[in-house]
Structures are given as structure tokens and as C-alpha cells.
Design an enzyme around this catalytic site. Structure first.
Site, PDB file in Angstrom:
ATOM      1  N   GLY A  24       0.568  -1.022  -0.011  1.00  0.00           N
ATOM      2  CA  GLY A  24       0.031  -0.025  -0.027  1.00  0.00           C
ATOM      3  C   GLY A  24       0.668   1.120  -0.221  1.00  0.00           C
ATOM      4  CE1 TYR A  58      -4.709   6.681  -1.525  1.00  0.00           C
ATOM      5  CE2 TYR A  58      -2.797   4.845  -1.936  1.00  0.00           C
ATOM      6  CZ  TYR A  58      -4.213   5.129  -1.791  1.00  0.00           C
ATOM      7  OH  TYR A  58      -5.056   4.174  -1.686  1.00  0.00           O
ATOM      8  CB  ILE A 239       8.616  -3.046   2.908  1.00  0.00           C
ATOM      9  CG1 ILE A 239       8.908  -0.812   2.954  1.00  0.00           C
ATOM     10  CG2 ILE A 239       9.314  -3.009   1.821  1.00  0.00           C
ATOM     11  CD1 ILE A 239       9.274  -0.090   2.318  1.00  0.00           C
TER      12      ILE A 239
END
Ligand code: A2P
Length: 285
Positions: A24, A58, A239
Site C-alpha cells: 500500500g 495519494y 516492508i
């Protein structure tokens, strides 16, 4: 289904496939240094992520595109290895705006295509260049639209969506669960009265058994039942951590224990738009 770091795609009915784990990329643009998205997507691709979830709204889609293009130029990946999902924003719902808006996204990404293009939210705003249009009283200006289904639903151990999942299974629909770790708990749009998912004792106890974190258990839970997850992280260690979910599996008993954590409570409530005629979260799905 044998899920591995290299092979964790689920087939779609059009012949394509979608990786069960994606990165994301939403982060508050005001609080996030420029370039963090670029670096994070590059680290994610190096880690093995092949699914990236982004959006025009975003404000960092250009960084996502740049990261993908740099990794292609390096020879690390080919374009077809990546599954990119973009999103149509609320101000662009009129049918005649859909194509030009997608074309704008492709221009921003500097890519030839996206793999999936979804309606960000089923609540239309007044079309135009202002992303969050408001009137002189500071009230959001909504827009009437045909309500189209959006396939993206919040999904995690506190909101397991059994009814929706069953419906989608029966109709061969793949679910992408956003906020699979229980969100960033941004009070402006998140219901923070629900306890933080990652502090959950059951998730932590199960994690301990496998030497995994509660986050890894929460992600594994969903991918193991075929739900695609797109945890956002711009932290290199997290991550990588979020990708290390293919080297263990949960027992049936543990899957049931996690299912039983369901509280039917959404974190992402978007209460500032609850008076929109198409506000989607009042109905049970
Ligand atoms: P960070 O980027 O600092 O890692 P979303 O709901 O949009 O998927 O956001 C997930 C939130 O959880 C982000 O705030 C992210 O912050 C954080 N996060 C991501 N991975 C982990 C993890 N493994 N453990 C704890 N927090 C995480």
C-alpha cells in the site's frame, strides 16, 4: 494452495492474476517526506513484492511510476511482472471523465497501462479540479452518481467480513482487503475507539510460536484464506517484514481462533462524509 514468496498469485476470471500481497502507498502527504514512496516501492520490488496499490489522490503516484520504471530499466523486473492498481477519485465519477482521468494517471506514472483501475470510494464529489470541493460554509460538495460497486473492502482479524467473503467466493470474486494491519490510526478518518489490532494478545501469542510478529500473523491469516492484502509501509524493515509471510502457515485451529477475534467494527469510517447519500458504511454487506 501452496503460497511462496515467488508464487502467490490468485487467478482472475479475465485470465490475469493478482498477487495476494501488495504494498500500500497511502501516507499523509503533509507528513511524509518527498521521495519516501519512491524508495519504499524500490525496496519492496527488491524484496519481492510484485503488486503495488496506489492512487491519484495519494499525491505520490509519480514516485510509484518512477520506482517501477527504474526497476524495469535496471533489469530487475519487466512491466508484466508488476500488478499495479490505480484509482478513480470522487471528483471524476461522470462516465465521460473516466477515460481522461485514467489517461492522466498513466501520464503521471509514465506507464502504458494499469492492471486494475477501481473506484476509490462510491461517493461522488462535484467534478472539477478541486480534489476536496467545499462550499462557502466549508461543507463538502457532493455529486449525484450511479452507485457502482467497489471491490476494495477493509479486512483484518477485527473485521473479517464473513458474509461478504462468502458472497464473493460463491461468485468467484477476489477481495482486496485494505488496512489489513488495522490502519495508521489517523484520527481524522479512523475510528480509534477500537483497540489497536497489532496489540491483540491472540495474534501476538500465535506470532510468538512461529517467531513472527502480530502483523505477519494478521497478513498470513488473510492470504491463507485467499484475501489479497495491501499493507502500506514506508519503513524498509517493515516492508521486508510484511513480505516474510510465506515461510510459515497457520493451523486450522489458529485460523478459527483468529476468525473469532472479529468485532464487526470498521477502523476506516470516513465519518466526515457520512451525510453523503451514497455513504457506503451504514449498510451491512
Ligand atoms: P509505516 O509506514 O511506518 O510502516 P495501511 O492501513 O494504509 O495499510 O497502513 C498501515 C500502517 O501500519 C502504516 O501506518 C504503517 O506504518 C504501519 N505498519 C506497516 N507494517 C507494519 C508492521 N509490520 N508492524 C507495525 N506497523 C506496521
Amino acid at each position: 494452495m501452496n503460497l511462496t514468496a515467488e508464487s502467490h498469485r490468485v487467478p482472475l476470471s479475465d485470465g490475469n492474476s493478482i498477487p495476494l500481497l501488495g504494498l500500500g502507498t497511502y501516507a499523509d502527504p503533509q507528513k511524509t517526506p518527498k521521495g519516501s514512496c519512491l524508495e519504499s516501492v524500490k525496496i519492496a520490488i527488491d524484496t519481492g513484492y510484485r503488486h503495488i496499490d496506489g492512487a491519484f489522490v495519494y499525491y505520490n503516484e509519480h514516485e510509484v511510476g518512477q520506482a517501477i520504471r527504474e526497476k524495469i530499466a535496471e533489469g530487475k523486473i519487466k512491466r508484466e511482472d508488476i500488478f499495479y492498481c490505480g484509482k478513480l477519485w470522487n471528483t471524476c465519477h461522470p462516465p465521460e471523465l473516466v477515460r481522461p482521468t485514467l489517461e492522466k494517471t498513466l501520464k503521471i506514472l509514465q506507464l502504458d497501462y494499469v492492471d486494475l483501475y477501481i473506484i476509490e470510494l462510491p461517493m461522488a464529489f462535484k467534478p472539477g479540479d478541486v480534489i476536496y470541493p467545499k462550499d462557502e460554509n466549508g461543507k463538502f460538495i457532493y455529486h449525484e452518481t450511479d452507485l457502482c460497486a467497489t471491490w476494495e473492502v477493509e479486512c483484518h482479524p477485527y473485521f473479517t467480513q464473513p458474509k461478504l467473503l462468502e458472497f464473493c467466493r460463491q461468485h468467484d470474486i477476489v477481495i482486496v482487503g485494505y488496512s489489513p494491519l488495522g490502519t495508521s490510526r489517523d484520527e481524522t478518518w479512523v475510528n480509534v475507539s477500537s483497540p489497536p489490532l497489532l496489540k491483540d494478545p491472540v495474534l501476538n501469542a500465535i506470532g510468538k510460536k512461529y517467531n513472527k510478529t502480530a502483523a505477519q500473523v494478521a497478513l498470513r491469516f488473510n492470504v491463507q484464506r485467499g484475501v489479497v492484502v495491501i499493507p502500506k509501509s514506508f519503513n524498509p524493515q517493515r516492508i521486508r517484514q510484511n513480505f516474510q509471510i510465506f515461510d510459515f502457515s497457520l493451523t486450522d485451529k489458529e485460523m478459527k481462533e483468529i476468525e473469532a477475534l472479529n468485532k464487526n467494527v470498521r477502523y476506516v469510517e470516513l465519518l466526515m462524509w457520512r451525510d453523503h447519500p451514497e455513504y457506503p458504511f451504514s449498510d451491512e454487506y
